[in-house]
Design a protein around this motif. Sequence first.
Motif, PDB file in Angstrom:
ATOM      1  N   LEU A  22       0.812  -1.218   0.000  1.00 26.09           N
ATOM      2  CA  LEU A  22       0.000   0.000   0.000  1.00 26.09           C
ATOM      3  C   LEU A  22       0.846   1.268   0.000  1.00 26.09           C
ATOM      4  CD1 LEU A  22      -2.624  -1.144   2.687  1.00 26.09           C
ATOM      5  CD2 LEU A  22      -2.823  -1.257   0.187  1.00 26.09           C
ATOM      6  N   ALA A  23       2.173   1.141   0.063  1.00 24.77           N
ATOM      7  CA  ALA A  23       3.052   2.305   0.170  1.00 24.77           C
ATOM      8  C   ALA A  23       2.948   3.179  -1.078  1.00 24.77           C
ATOM      9  CB  ALA A  23       4.492   1.862   0.380  1.00 24.77           C
ATOM     10  N   GLY A  24       2.958   4.492  -0.840  1.00 28.59           N
ATOM     11  CA  GLY A  24       2.859   5.424  -1.954  1.00 28.59           C
ATOM     12  C   GLY A  24       4.107   6.236  -2.204  1.00 28.59           C
ATOM     13  N   SER A  25       5.154   6.009  -1.420  1.00 25.85           N
ATOM     14  CA  SER A  25       6.395   6.764  -1.574  1.00 25.85           C
ATOM     15  C   SER A  25       7.544   5.983  -0.955  1.00 25.85           C
ATOM     16  CB  SER A  25       6.278   8.130  -0.885  1.00 25.85           C
ATOM     17  OG  SER A  25       6.159   7.969   0.529  1.00 25.85           O
ATOM     18  N   PHE A  26       8.764   6.451  -1.200  1.00 24.70           N
ATOM     19  CA  PHE A  26       9.933   5.809  -0.605  1.00 24.70           C
ATOM     20  C   PHE A  26       9.857   5.831   0.910  1.00 24.70           C
ATOM     21  CE2 PHE A  26      14.108   6.403   1.383  1.00 24.70           C
ATOM     22  CZ  PHE A  26      14.731   5.210   1.023  1.00 24.70           C
ATOM     23  N   GLY A  27       9.432   6.953   1.493  1.00 22.06           N
ATOM     24  CA  GLY A  27       9.344   7.066   2.950  1.00 22.06           C
ATOM     25  C   GLY A  27       8.373   6.059   3.551  1.00 22.06           C
ATOM     26  N   GLN A  28       7.201   5.906   2.925  1.00 22.83           N
ATOM     27  CA  GLN A  28       6.217   4.946   3.431  1.00 22.83           C
ATOM     28  C   GLN A  28       6.726   3.509   3.281  1.00 22.83           C
ATOM     29  OE1 GLN A  28       2.496   5.721   1.435  1.00 22.83           O
ATOM     30  NE2 GLN A  28       2.371   7.829   2.199  1.00 22.83           N
ATOM     31  N   MET A  29       7.382   3.236   2.164  1.00 20.60           N
ATOM     32  CA  MET A  29       7.943   1.904   1.963  1.00 20.60           C
ATOM     33  C   MET A  29       9.032   1.622   3.005  1.00 20.60           C
ATOM     34  SD  MET A  29       8.069  -0.972   0.204  1.00 20.60           S
ATOM     35  CE  MET A  29       7.374  -0.743  -1.446  1.00 20.60           C
ATOM     36  N   PHE A  30       9.865   2.616   3.285  1.00 21.88           N
ATOM     37  CA  PHE A  30      10.934   2.445   4.266  1.00 21.88           C
ATOM     38  C   PHE A  30      10.352   2.133   5.639  1.00 21.88           C
ATOM     39  CE2 PHE A  30      14.161   3.779   7.286  1.00 21.88           C
ATOM     40  CZ  PHE A  30      15.331   3.285   6.727  1.00 21.88           C
ATOM     41  N   LEU A  31       9.281   2.836   6.024  1.00 16.39           N
ATOM     42  CA  LEU A  31       8.640   2.591   7.319  1.00 16.39           C
ATOM     43  C   LEU A  31       8.036   1.182   7.376  1.00 16.39           C
ATOM     44  CD1 LEU A  31       7.752   3.636  10.077  1.00 16.39           C
ATOM     45  CD2 LEU A  31       5.692   4.582   8.983  1.00 16.39           C
ATOM     46  N   ALA A  32       7.392   0.772   6.301  1.00 16.19           N
ATOM     47  CA  ALA A  32       6.804  -0.576   6.268  1.00 16.19           C
ATOM     48  C   ALA A  32       7.889  -1.645   6.349  1.00 16.19           C
ATOM     49  CB  ALA A  32       5.971  -0.754   5.004  1.00 16.19           C
ATOM     50  N   ARG A  33       8.984  -1.427   5.645  1.00 12.30           N
ATOM     51  CA  ARG A  33      10.083  -2.384   5.689  1.00 12.30           C
ATOM     52  C   ARG A  33      10.714  -2.430   7.084  1.00 12.30           C
ATOM     53  NH1 ARG A  33      11.129  -6.310   2.286  1.00 12.30           N
ATOM     54  NH2 ARG A  33      13.382  -5.974   2.392  1.00 12.30           N
ATOM     55  N   LEU A  34      10.777  -1.294   7.744  1.00  9.16           N
ATOM     56  CA  LEU A  34      11.277  -1.266   9.119  1.00  9.16           C
ATOM     57  C   LEU A  34      10.410  -2.149  10.014  1.00  9.16           C
ATOM     58  CD1 LEU A  34      12.644   1.768  11.030  1.00  9.16           C
ATOM     59  CD2 LEU A  34      10.827   0.442  12.077  1.00  9.16           C
ATOM     60  N   CYS A  35       9.098  -2.083   9.826  1.00  5.61           N
ATOM     61  CA  CYS A  35       8.180  -2.915  10.625  1.00  5.61           C
ATOM     62  C   CYS A  35       8.323  -4.399  10.271  1.00  5.61           C
ATOM     63  CB  CYS A  35       6.737  -2.451  10.412  1.00  5.61           C
ATOM     64  SG  CYS A  35       6.386  -0.822  11.115  1.00  5.61           S
ATOM     65  N   VAL A  36       8.608  -4.699   9.003  1.00  2.99           N
ATOM     66  CA  VAL A  36       8.905  -6.079   8.632  1.00  2.99           C
ATOM     67  C   VAL A  36      10.101  -6.569   9.444  1.00  2.99           C
ATOM     68  CG1 VAL A  36       9.747  -7.583   6.782  1.00  2.99           C
ATOM     69  CG2 VAL A  36       7.937  -5.932   6.303  1.00  2.99           C
ATOM     70  N   GLY A  37      11.125  -5.726   9.566  1.00  2.00           N
ATOM     71  CA  GLY A  37      12.313  -6.092  10.325  1.00  2.00           C
ATOM     72  C   GLY A  37      12.023  -6.320  11.798  1.00  2.00           C
ATOM     73  N   ILE A  38      11.148  -5.500  12.370  1.00  4.37           N
ATOM     74  CA  ILE A  38      10.780  -5.679  13.782  1.00  4.37           C
ATOM     75  C   ILE A  38      10.099  -7.038  13.973  1.00  4.37           C
ATOM     76  CG2 ILE A  38       9.311  -4.827  15.647  1.00  4.37           C
ATOM     77  CD1 ILE A  38       9.774  -1.998  14.531  1.00  4.37           C
TER      78      ILE A  38
END
Length: 451
Positions: free
Chosen positions: A114-130
């Motif tokens: 659902l990410a619409g930008s690099f920043g949103q994708m980065f945040l989602a990927r950070l949560c994947v890592g958590i």
Amino acid sequence: MPRSRLALAAASAAPTPAAPAAAGPRYAWLVFALTFALLLSDYMSRQVLNAVFPLLKAEWQLGDTELGALGGVVALMVGVLAIPLSLLADRWGRVRSLILMAALWSLATLGCALAGSFGQMFLARLCVGIGEAAYGSVGIAVVVSVFPRHLRASLSAAFIAGGAFGSVLGMGLGGILSAHFGWRMAFAGMAAFGLAMVACYALMISEQRLRRLQQRIGAGSEEAGSDAAMARQLAPRRIVRELLTVPSMLCACAGSALQLLVMAALLAWLPSFLARAYGMATGRAGVVAALLVLVAGAGMVACGALTDRVARHAPRRKWHMAIAYSLACCVLLMTAFRLPAGTAQLVLIGAGMLVVGGCAGPASAMVANLTRPAIHATAFATLTLINNLLGLAPGPFLTGVLADRIGLTGALQWIPLAGAAATLLFCIGRRHYAADLRRLDGQPMPHAVPA
């Protein structure tokens, strides 16, 4: 006279002759299969990104450094959070922790879709890592707790190879889904698989059944089935101190990490390398890269089984095998990426991939042998921490930084040098291994804190 810890560990891992033959082993393999399936989901969610690098690069106008950051942030969070979350899992319950982790990374992967930008994708990927932070350490602790000790290198290698197989599925299916339905559907497909596996695990695996199986294979050992209770009694500071003062274990972890740096770089950048050097379309590059990663997964299993066979009566030989794997990988890959594009290059890359993960099984077996069962999740978390901070996190990012300066092929020519450093660390660890085993056998149990 109290028995030594090594004797207790051996007793707790030995099969019980009087136990019924069918029920225990069947459930043990079910535990392995479902824990392995969740590991597949873990790496499918992590590595699907690599298959869509060219699409994200074109849509959001990203550089290789930014793409490398999206890949590296997951491993960074895994490294930072592996030990604290594994300590919690040792106390709260490993099965419940695994279910919660898998649900989190699956939902975060859906957030990537659902990410619409690099920043949103980065945040989602950070949560994947958590979500993924402690899965490898806790999952492997669950697996080794229900099987005999002499199978540890094979089972550890097979379990860790799930990362390679999950990467194959993530990159291969991700490339196919993105080619037909767009990159967002690739992330959504990985999320759906993860949530389905979470439901299966929650329905079929429980702490109570694990304890009964541990008691059955433990032949009445005073350690069987009491890992969580014992871990709650130990002071975390003493646990960490015990883990970080074993030279051979630290060398095994660091050597494994540097070898995984090479593997992580290849997992992240092989699809892009094939697209740029061979002119392959996104879907085909993802499939070919997935096949090469499949070779790495098969190599992990084969190297682990070979190590168990060679070292069954001489445990020190695990170090010899790790040295051989890392050195061979370094030579093969450095040669391959200096050849022109063509069949010879692909054959040498495949040969290097066959041994790139060969050290994982021996290193995990060393960690298990050098620590008590009650803190195995925390011990494997230490391995995970070092693997990620020294290997999996910097691998994709460092390759991206170098690629922006000397080109992707140039970067891949130098990255395999990490294998030479891994070889040196395994040589140092081999010298300390026997002394560390004797010290573990002879030192008193850590002081306990009130429950």
